[in-house]
Design a protein around this motif. Structure first.
Motif, PDB file in Angstrom:
ATOM      1  N   VAL A  37       0.831  -1.203   0.000  1.00 49.46           N
ATOM      2  CA  VAL A  37       0.000   0.000   0.000  1.00 49.46           C
ATOM      3  C   VAL A  37       0.867   1.255   0.000  1.00 49.46           C
ATOM      4  O   VAL A  37       0.594   2.191  -0.745  1.00 49.46           O
ATOM      5  CB  VAL A  37      -0.956   0.005   1.221  1.00 49.46           C
ATOM      6  N   ILE A  38       1.912   1.272   0.815  1.00 51.97           N
ATOM      7  CA  ILE A  38       2.778   2.447   0.950  1.00 51.97           C
ATOM      8  C   ILE A  38       4.094   2.195   0.213  1.00 51.97           C
ATOM      9  O   ILE A  38       4.797   1.226   0.518  1.00 51.97           O
ATOM     10  CB  ILE A  38       3.099   2.750   2.426  1.00 51.97           C
ATOM     11  N   LYS A  39       4.414   3.069  -0.708  1.00 53.84           N
ATOM     12  CA  LYS A  39       5.700   2.973  -1.402  1.00 53.84           C
ATOM     13  C   LYS A  39       6.825   3.240  -0.403  1.00 53.84           C
ATOM     14  O   LYS A  39       6.740   4.154   0.405  1.00 53.84           O
ATOM     15  CB  LYS A  39       5.782   4.001  -2.535  1.00 53.84           C
ATOM     16  N   ASP A  40       7.885   2.460  -0.487  1.00 56.25           N
ATOM     17  CA  ASP A  40       9.083   2.647   0.345  1.00 56.25           C
ATOM     18  C   ASP A  40       8.790   2.650   1.840  1.00 56.25           C
ATOM     19  O   ASP A  40       9.458   3.350   2.614  1.00 56.25           O
ATOM     20  CB  ASP A  40       9.825   3.934  -0.042  1.00 56.25           C
ATOM     21  N   ALA A  41       7.794   1.893   2.270  1.00 56.88           N
ATOM     22  CA  ALA A  41       7.464   1.812   3.697  1.00 56.88           C
ATOM     23  C   ALA A  41       8.604   1.147   4.464  1.00 56.88           C
ATOM     24  O   ALA A  41       9.224   0.203   3.981  1.00 56.88           O
ATOM     25  CB  ALA A  41       6.178   1.021   3.890  1.00 56.88           C
ATOM     26  N   ARG A  42       8.877   1.672   5.639  1.00 51.32           N
ATOM     27  CA  ARG A  42       9.863   1.075   6.547  1.00 51.32           C
ATOM     28  C   ARG A  42       9.084   0.332   7.625  1.00 51.32           C
ATOM     29  O   ARG A  42       8.489   0.957   8.503  1.00 51.32           O
ATOM     30  CB  ARG A  42      10.751   2.154   7.167  1.00 51.32           C
TER      31      ARG A  42
END
Length: 158
Positions: free
Chosen positions: A131-136
């Protein structure tokens, strides 16, 4: 890598999830932490407020948008008993919150709910990273995930 501080905050999330369950809500709890300080605690309130959007991660995203600068939000850490659902992940991404640490994963929850014969969610069970690009993100956390499973078992077995 999960630190002792991460474990400490996740333990509080499990406590909040227990509080939610004890009040008749789904067992989820979350914290927003910035520079080591807990800024916000939230627990699930979907049944007590009769509103399916009353997820703790969504509440934290709303609060952060109103009270923190974009830089503070990016530096903040969200701790949660269970990995964000797609709605909460989207809110997290749109608000620009930083690292996410969860005790139990979406994959685990799907498996547990299936084993418990719980009703299916109306949403596809997507991991945060879809869902979130580049999520940590970090999680699940062994030991704490078992505590979360026990809460879901209590909820669905009565």
């Amino acid at each position: 890598m999960i630190t002792d501080q991460d474990r400490h905050h996740l333990t509080r999330c499990v406590e909040l999830a227990t509080e939610a369950l004890n009040e008749g809500d789904a067992p989820f709890g979350s914290l927003l932490v910035h520079e080591g300080k807990v800024l916000r605690e939230a627990r699930n309130r979907i049944h007590t407020r009769d509103d399916a959007t009353q997820h703790p991660e969504f509440e934290i995203a709303r609060w952060a948008a109103a009270h923190l600068t974009p830089e503070q939000r990016a530096q903040a850490v969200v701790y949660t008993s269970g990995e964000h659902c797609p709605m909460c992940a989207a809110a997290h991404g749109w608000v620009g919150l930083g690292r996410i640490v969860y005790a139990s994963s979406t994959g685990q929850l799907v498996q547990w709910l299936d084993e418990l014969g719980a009703p299916e969610s109306p949403l596809h069970p997507l991991p945060i990273t879809e869902v979130i690009k580049d999520a940590r993100v970090e999680g699940p956390v062994e030991g704490l995930d078992a505590q979360v499973r026990a809460l879901h078992a209590r909820r669905h077995r009565g």
